[in-house]
Design an enzyme around this catalytic site. Structure first.
Site, mmCIF file in Angstrom:
data_model
loop_
_atom_site.group_PDB
_atom_site.id
_atom_site.type_symbol
_atom_site.label_atom_id
_atom_site.label_comp_id
_atom_site.label_asym_id
_atom_site.label_seq_id
_atom_site.Cartn_x
_atom_site.Cartn_y
_atom_site.Cartn_z
ATOM 1 N N LYS A 99 -14.609 -4.135 12.226
ATOM 2 C CA LYS A 99 -15.157 -3.303 11.145
ATOM 3 C C LYS A 99 -16.618 -2.962 11.410
ATOM 4 O O LYS A 99 -17.073 -1.840 11.157
ATOM 5 C CB LYS A 99 -15.010 -4.035 9.816
ATOM 6 C CG LYS A 99 -13.551 -4.191 9.381
ATOM 7 C CD LYS A 99 -13.418 -5.183 8.232
ATOM 8 C CE LYS A 99 -11.973 -5.277 7.747
ATOM 9 N NZ LYS A 99 -11.769 -6.417 6.822
ATOM 10 N N VAL A 108 0.826 -1.205 0.000
ATOM 11 C CA VAL A 108 0.000 0.000 0.000
ATOM 12 C C VAL A 108 0.861 1.256 0.000
ATOM 13 O O VAL A 108 0.654 2.163 -0.809
ATOM 14 C CB VAL A 108 -0.953 0.015 1.220
ATOM 15 C CG1 VAL A 108 -1.837 1.251 1.177
ATOM 16 C CG2 VAL A 108 -1.803 -1.242 1.256
ATOM 17 N N GLU A 152 -11.279 5.140 6.085
ATOM 18 C CA GLU A 152 -12.085 4.374 5.128
ATOM 19 C C GLU A 152 -11.402 3.051 4.775
ATOM 20 O O GLU A 152 -12.062 2.031 4.584
ATOM 21 C CB GLU A 152 -12.335 5.205 3.865
ATOM 22 C CG GLU A 152 -13.363 4.648 2.932
ATOM 23 C CD GLU A 152 -14.758 4.562 3.560
ATOM 24 O OE1 GLU A 152 -15.143 3.430 3.891
ATOM 25 O OE2 GLU A 152 -15.443 5.584 3.701
ATOM 26 N N GLY A 159 -12.085 -2.603 2.603
ATOM 27 C CA GLY A 159 -11.215 -2.228 1.497
ATOM 28 C C GLY A 159 -11.665 -0.978 0.782
ATOM 29 O O GLY A 159 -11.815 0.082 1.391
ATOM 30 N N GLY A 190 -6.374 -7.304 0.358
ATOM 31 C CA GLY A 190 -5.224 -7.048 -0.503
ATOM 32 C C GLY A 190 -4.844 -5.571 -0.462
ATOM 33 O O GLY A 190 -5.606 -4.730 0.001
#
Lengths: 404, 404
Positions: free
Chosen positions: A196, A15, A120, A125, A294
């Site tokens: 989450k 990332v 976010e 994701g 991912g």
């Protein structure tokens, strides 16, 4: 006009690297000044002058007005976030556990120092669900949120259902692909989905709930019998977090496997994809779908948050601030499918109503209604027996109700 | 804290009625004071004192601070919206044509009188796409938007593909179900989708484009041969509006049928559902899915807009105001499937490259690359010949490029 952001970046994995590349090529008025890493020895794609192993070099630099935190260590992440917020820096984080555990304190810090924390990337994701709950859906008009929030366990379930792969091999594959957390219990035990859910519920309903208070049952005990049962009935099993407004005063949260019918949106969410269903006024369902696990999906969300900080965007937490008494409760009844070994578990769960009961030598199940509190009380017993439990309201036509 | 809204409502069909019911039962700090209707004679579910046929009773009432406009007549809707905005009232509208045609003027009025016009219900029913483009996706990071924006034509296509129903019967059914506009050309000719695309593009890319400048080809000329062709190749045909950033200076818009492959999200969007694909940074695709036609989805979006007005929400049109020179262009090349009658059309379209060509006695098609401007020049000719055209980039591996 947009504000210039000077960034201190914690973590330089997939990332972080991707963020750097996009920020460099796009005309965003953003500069990454310094990157904090753990391992000074690793070869990097950028000049060494970018990197440091000393977090203070970022946190004490007055020129850095924005911290992007992409590290794995929950407590270290909290220290970085709270120090940054306290010194007037904005923070973008993707650490769901850190945020779910420390939401109350992070709210206070944002208020006290008038700084902004955006996250976010921590929830589902690339799906902009926090922003939509925060900005678009009024809590009075929001009946429920549920979905597939954990790409790794969904990947395992898809491998099992669609390809007949066994649990251990599928888990290994998910880990190899970088979808799974280092500790698989976080994913397959429903903890990641719960963190989450708790973050989402704060923005949806204005409730701050301790993770400990919310039941999470996972897919660890899923057996071939359960898959076969679901298949024969034309169902799939998904790991589904649920937040549901019961009445004007109560909202229930839990994470549990769910038997999903083909007419539900979640039925077709496979592999590392996430899906969120928002049930709103006019009984209308809105479905958000995108990659949930991912580096790239997370990066996409982190980048959107960073871009928003150029316009001083802050979550308003409007629903938290104007909460007229909506409270979290575990006092509900629900219908479940339970595969069990020992009748003693069935007795302990004190089913209110048994709708179906089956047993052969090796396979016993019950479909029936019980109190959520009984599941909470017997979580260890369920785990010890390797019993498998799935939410089955959709099947029985029963909807979540308050237990009163 | 939320502001009390006193509402003047124009139109009392399914949406208006549903809005009334929800506003009455929920604790939203909203009151509907007066409802303007066309037909005074119709029986209503509310006391007569609620209704008037005189729009001035709403527009001149200083107590009414918010107008909800749900009528069918484009020019009347524009008059209502502009008068309301000019007198300091906020407006929620679901009239896509009105907004697409008058966007520039409506922007000026909002600026001049510091009032707010919201119109989530005008674009893709309950899908909060305007809000997401406005708030979440930075234009620098937004590669493209496309989707299924018109539930009525999608319903017709699904009926044809999934049930083998002929075009006229499917259209009739869509109209009976209330999915279709009164004038079917709006739906099946791609006009409705184009108006929505233009509104979306303003929020996505900060460009205000005249509807006349944007090509829309519809599904009116879809023939059994086209459906059979798609079926044999494992494809579906969908009516797809596209907005795509070509480079830092150019964005292309068009509405056209598209040959869709099974791995595209839109492949499974059937009947009255809408779907929007946002392609953002990190090459990540986000998919929004929900009901696009009918009263309830629109009502859900209108209600969310109304709820937001209690907190003085306004679109910022940030991308329009800070537009650094992103311009609309028709100067692109694209790949299409063309079923035609007469070779003269093929010549007129001046294909840059022909990839496939087939003809038998009754069925002739070409797959090839051409300039969008050639399609625009020959729109009448295509229509006269009842030729059918579908965007086919996905198939040929070619992506939209600037024609330069």
């Amino acid at each position: 006009m947009s504000k210039k952001l000077t960034i201190g970046l914690f973590g330089f994995g997939v990332v972080g690297q991707g963020l750097y590349d996009i920020i460099k090529t796009k005309n965003l008025n953003i500069e990454i000044k310094k990157i904090a890493i753990k391992d000074a020895g690793k070869e990097r794609s950028l000049p060494a002058s970018y990197f440091t192993t000393d977090k203070d070099e970022l946190l004490n630099d007055p020129e850095i007005n924005t911290i992007i935190e992409l590290i794995n260590d929950t407590e270290a992440a909290f220290e970085i976030a709270s120090r940054a917020l306290s010194s007037g820096k904005s923070v973008v984080s993707a650490s769901k556990k850190m945020i779910a555990l420390h939401l109350e304190e992070l709210l206070k810090l944002q208020d006290q120092y008038d700084t902004s924390l955006l996250y976010e990337g921590a929830v589902c994701g690339s799906i902009p669900i926090i922003r939509n709950l925060e900005e678009y859906y009024d809590n009075e008009l929001l009946h429920s949120i549920c979905g597939i929030f954990n790409g790794s366990s969904n990947y395992i379930l898809s491998k099992g259902f669609l390809e007949g792969m066994d649990y251990a091999t599928a888990l290994k594959q998910a880990q190899d692909l970088g979808f799974a957390e280092t500790d698989p219990t976080m994913d397959v035990g429903g903890y990641d989905a719960k963190f989450k859910l708790i973050i989402a519920a704060a923005h949806a309903y204005g409730v701050v709930v301790e993770p400990e208070a919310v039941l999470n049952l996972g897919i660890e005990n899923l057996a071939a019998d359960d898959i076969q049962y679901a298949r024969e009935k034309g169902l799939k099993i998904k790991l589904v977090p649920v937040a549901k407004e019961l009445d004007d005063e109560h909202v229930a949260l839990f994470v549990m496997p769910k038997l999903v019918t083909p007419d539900e949106f979640l039925y077709n969410v496979e592999y590392e994809y996430n899906g969120v269903i928002v049930q709103a006024a006019f009984a209308d369902q809105q479905f958000f779908f995108g990659k949930g696990a991912g580096g790239h999906p997370t990066g996409s969300a982190v980048l959107s948050d960073v871009a928003a900080l150029r316009y001083d965007y802050q979550y308003e937490y409007k629903k938290l601030r104007t909460n007229k008494g909506l409270k979290f409760t575990n006092d509900i009844e629900l219908c479940v499918y339970l595969r069990y070994e020992d009748d003693e578990l069935v007795e302990a769960l004190e089913f209110v109503e048994i709708k179906e009961r089956y047993y052969s030598g090796s396979y016993k199940y019950i479909i029936g209604k019980l109190k959520l509190s009984k599941l909470i009380d017997n979580k260890q017993r369920i785990s010890d027996q390797k019993a498998f439990l799935a939410f089955a309201d959709q099947l029985t036509g029963v909807s979540l109700v308050s237990a009163k």
